[in-house]
Design a protein around this motif. Sequence first.
Motif, mmCIF file in Angstrom:
data_model
loop_
_atom_site.group_PDB
_atom_site.id
_atom_site.type_symbol
_atom_site.label_atom_id
_atom_site.label_comp_id
_atom_site.label_asym_id
_atom_site.label_seq_id
_atom_site.Cartn_x
_atom_site.Cartn_y
_atom_site.Cartn_z
ATOM 1 N N ILE A 68 2.228 3.262 4.376
ATOM 2 C CA ILE A 68 0.797 3.392 4.601
ATOM 3 C C ILE A 68 0.498 4.869 4.781
ATOM 4 N N GLN A 69 -0.436 5.413 3.999
ATOM 5 C CA GLN A 69 -0.754 6.837 4.098
ATOM 6 C C GLN A 69 -2.259 7.038 3.971
ATOM 7 N N ARG A 70 -2.828 7.836 4.919
ATOM 8 C CA ARG A 70 -4.255 8.177 4.930
ATOM 9 C C ARG A 70 -5.139 6.939 4.778
ATOM 10 N N THR A 71 -4.925 5.982 5.671
ATOM 11 C CA THR A 71 -5.620 4.705 5.601
ATOM 12 C C THR A 71 -6.188 4.338 6.968
ATOM 13 N N ILE A 72 -7.332 3.657 6.965
ATOM 14 C CA ILE A 72 -7.887 3.092 8.184
ATOM 15 C C ILE A 72 -7.827 1.575 8.024
ATOM 16 N N ILE A 73 -7.099 0.922 8.919
ATOM 17 C CA ILE A 73 -6.961 -0.530 8.870
ATOM 18 C C ILE A 73 -7.711 -1.110 10.063
ATOM 19 N N GLU A 74 -8.767 -1.870 9.780
ATOM 20 C CA GLU A 74 -9.578 -2.477 10.835
ATOM 21 C C GLU A 74 -9.258 -3.962 10.917
#
Length: 92
Positions: A68-74
């Motif tokens: 996972i790179q440069r990600t926003i997981i909501e």
Amino acid sequence: MSSRVIATPKRPHSLGFATDSLISEGCIISGGYIDRSVLGPRVRVNSFAEVRESILHEGADIGRHCRIQRTIIEGRLHAFDAAFDRIRQIGR
């Protein structure tokens, strides 16, 4: 300031660590690597997974071998590596 990391002899691959990150209470880093990221409460990062420059909100579950790179997981999400899981299922 120095930090010590201790691995158990029975499971040396389960050594997880984080650098330049903000880790909330209840997170489990089970053999994964976290770099410059923010992890919310009850986030789990499994063996051989890498999380870089990301924000993981409460309850995210990062599976083995995920990147996972440069990600926003909501919200609650279970991320996994489909190719690795397919190979693992065929090998049974």
